[in-house]
Design an enzyme around this catalytic site. Structure first.
Site, PDB file in Angstrom:
ATOM      1  N   LYS A  66       0.850  -1.180   0.000  1.00 12.18           N
ATOM      2  CA  LYS A  66       0.000   0.000   0.000  1.00 12.18           C
ATOM      3  C   LYS A  66       0.890   1.236   0.000  1.00 12.18           C
ATOM      4  CE  LYS A  66      -3.810   0.959   0.632  1.00 12.18           C
ATOM      5  NZ  LYS A  66      -4.692   0.827   1.806  1.00 12.18           N
ATOM      6  N   HIS A  67       0.701   2.090  -0.997  1.00 12.40           N
ATOM      7  CA  HIS A  67       1.422   3.352  -1.093  1.00 12.40           C
ATOM      8  C   HIS A  67       2.937   3.165  -0.970  1.00 12.40           C
ATOM      9  CE1 HIS A  67      -2.091   5.858  -1.520  1.00 12.40           C
ATOM     10  NE2 HIS A  67      -2.665   5.197  -0.525  1.00 12.40           N
ATOM     11  N   ASN A 230      12.356   6.119   7.617  1.00 10.20           N
ATOM     12  CA  ASN A 230      12.882   5.105   8.520  1.00 10.20           C
ATOM     13  C   ASN A 230      11.882   3.961   8.654  1.00 10.20           C
ATOM     14  OD1 ASN A 230      15.363   6.343   9.403  1.00 10.20           O
ATOM     15  ND2 ASN A 230      14.199   7.674  10.758  1.00 10.20           N
ATOM     16  N   HIS A 391      14.024   5.161  -0.433  1.00 11.85           N
ATOM     17  CA  HIS A 391      13.252   6.386  -0.663  1.00 11.85           C
ATOM     18  C   HIS A 391      12.892   6.483  -2.145  1.00 11.85           C
ATOM     19  CE1 HIS A 391      13.813   8.025   3.364  1.00 11.85           C
ATOM     20  NE2 HIS A 391      15.094   7.712   3.276  1.00 11.85           N
TER      21      HIS A 391
END
Length: 391
Positions: A66-67, A230, A391
């Site tokens: 999800k996302h 994180n 990221h």
């Protein structure tokens, strides 16, 4: 096919949008539906995760994304009767290993997995398709589909379910790029080879790492590799049970993931397993009710005028003391971290959720404080020496 035009990017106003290859062909084929920009981000991250889990453990693997972060990830170990019940698959009979993997991945955090994008390490079989069919999901990526399984999945979302087939032999370039603010970033891919020696650097007094603990450590590391940083990950018996993603403070990651792990454990308490739901309550509605019932806002589902919409009779309050007593039985849980723990408070919180094994890179100026905290609770901690920011 070198490129695929998409409806829009992350948001409807972001047009035009496409995925494409500068050299060669796209390693995917869309078999059904029209996957979007975020769908493909979830699909490609999820596929890498399950492929690496399969390589590391030799077991079929699944993840629920999800996302652009996994809500759950797991390998195909058999389900206990209790696990089958809390994952709402106890009525499906014997499940294939791949179906067990997805049931676990979806069941780790069913609230977050609602509307997920699924990745499977192996060809999707009928057993797995039947589990997926009953869940609210945006799409799936897998290296292949059994004909009957494909037909089952095509029926989802009134025929619009996104189904992607990926070439399992595709190998990306060693350098990867992305653009931010018109500026191109380039870096080497983050390769992670988990072999027999990966967790060998045990820095605590307790050095007893079982085979299952090593599998759970591997699951935590590979899950974290594809989780927005994180991040930390709690794992138990071959599945993530709590993922804390994208927090600026590591202790907040541990608290978030620890609470999710606690919720997973609380769902197995007989008081929760035996809640008297009305027959017309759907699985997602039951998940929402359970989340409220085991949380601090339990009166939202137990107040007069509220419980009647959910239950056939009013359940007793699940008291704080009862929850603490149930959670006190937790043991053998693994905690992985994508970067070092800067303070021992992370270990103190982990101990409250039954953590016995810890895997992290190490390298903090307070490493000894963290080691001492682990020794205090008899934990086994391995320093991997490898950071896994994503990221």
């Amino acid at each position: 096919m070198k490129e695929l035009e998409l409806k829009y990017g992350c948001n409807p106003n972001q047009k035009p949008s496409r995925i494409f290859m500068e050299d060669g062909e796209l390693p995917i084929e869309v078999l059904n539906g029209k996957p979007g920009y975020i769908n493909f981000l979830d699909a490609f991250n999820g596929w890498q995760l399950v492929k690496e889990l399969k390589q590391a453990t030799g077991l079929p693997a699944a993840t629920s994304f999800k996302h652009v972060s996994p809500a759950g990830a797991a390998v195909g170990l058999p389900l206990s009767e209790v696990e089958a019940k809390i994952y709402w698959v106890d009525d499906l009979g014997e499940l294939s290993p791949l179906a067990c993997a997805y049931s676990r991945a979806r069941g780790a955090d069913r609230m977050s997995s609602y509307g997920d994008f699924i990745a499977l390490s192996d060809v999707c079989d009928v057993s797995t398709a039947k589990v997926i069919k009953r869940e609210f999901s945006d799409g799936i990526i897998a290296p292949g589909y059994e004909p009957e399984a494909l037909e089952i999945l095509k029926e989802k979302k009134k025929g619009a379910y996104a189904i992607i087939q990926i070439d399992p032999n595709y190998v990306p370039k060693a350098l990867e790029r992305k653009e931010v603010f018109g500026i191109t970033f380039e870096q080497g891919r983050n390769e992670l080879n988990i072999d027999d020696d990966f967790f060998a650097n045990v820095v605590t007094e307790n050095k007893e790492l079982s085979k299952q603990a090593k599998i759970d450590m591997a699951i935590s590391m590979i899950t974290l590799k594809y989780t927005q940083s994180n991040s930390v990950c709690f794992v138990k018996n071959g599945q993530a049970i709590g993922v804390g993603a994208g927090q600026q403070s590591r202790i907040h990651c541990v608290r978030l993931a620890g609470q999710k792990a606690d919720n997973w454990l609380l769902r197995q308490c007989p008081k929760v397993l035996n809640l008297p739901f009305r027959d017309d309550m759907k699985r997602a509605e039951r998940d929402n009710a359970i989340d409220l019932y085991i949380g601090e806002e339990y009166m939202d589902v137990l107040a007069d005028g509220a419980w009647e919409r959910v239950f056939t009779e009013k359940p007793e309050v699940f008291t704080k003391e009862e929850k603490q007593a149930w959670l006190a039985q937790a043991e053998g849980i693994t905690l992985g971290s994508d970067a070092f723990f800067p303070f021992s408070d992370n270990i103190e919180r982990a101990a409250k959720s039954g953590v016995k094994y810890v895997a992290q890179p190490g390298g903090s100026i307070r490493d000894q404080d963290v080691i001492d905290a682990c020794n205090k609770y008899g934990m086994v901690m391995s320093f991997t020496g490898l950071r896994l920011f994503h990221h």
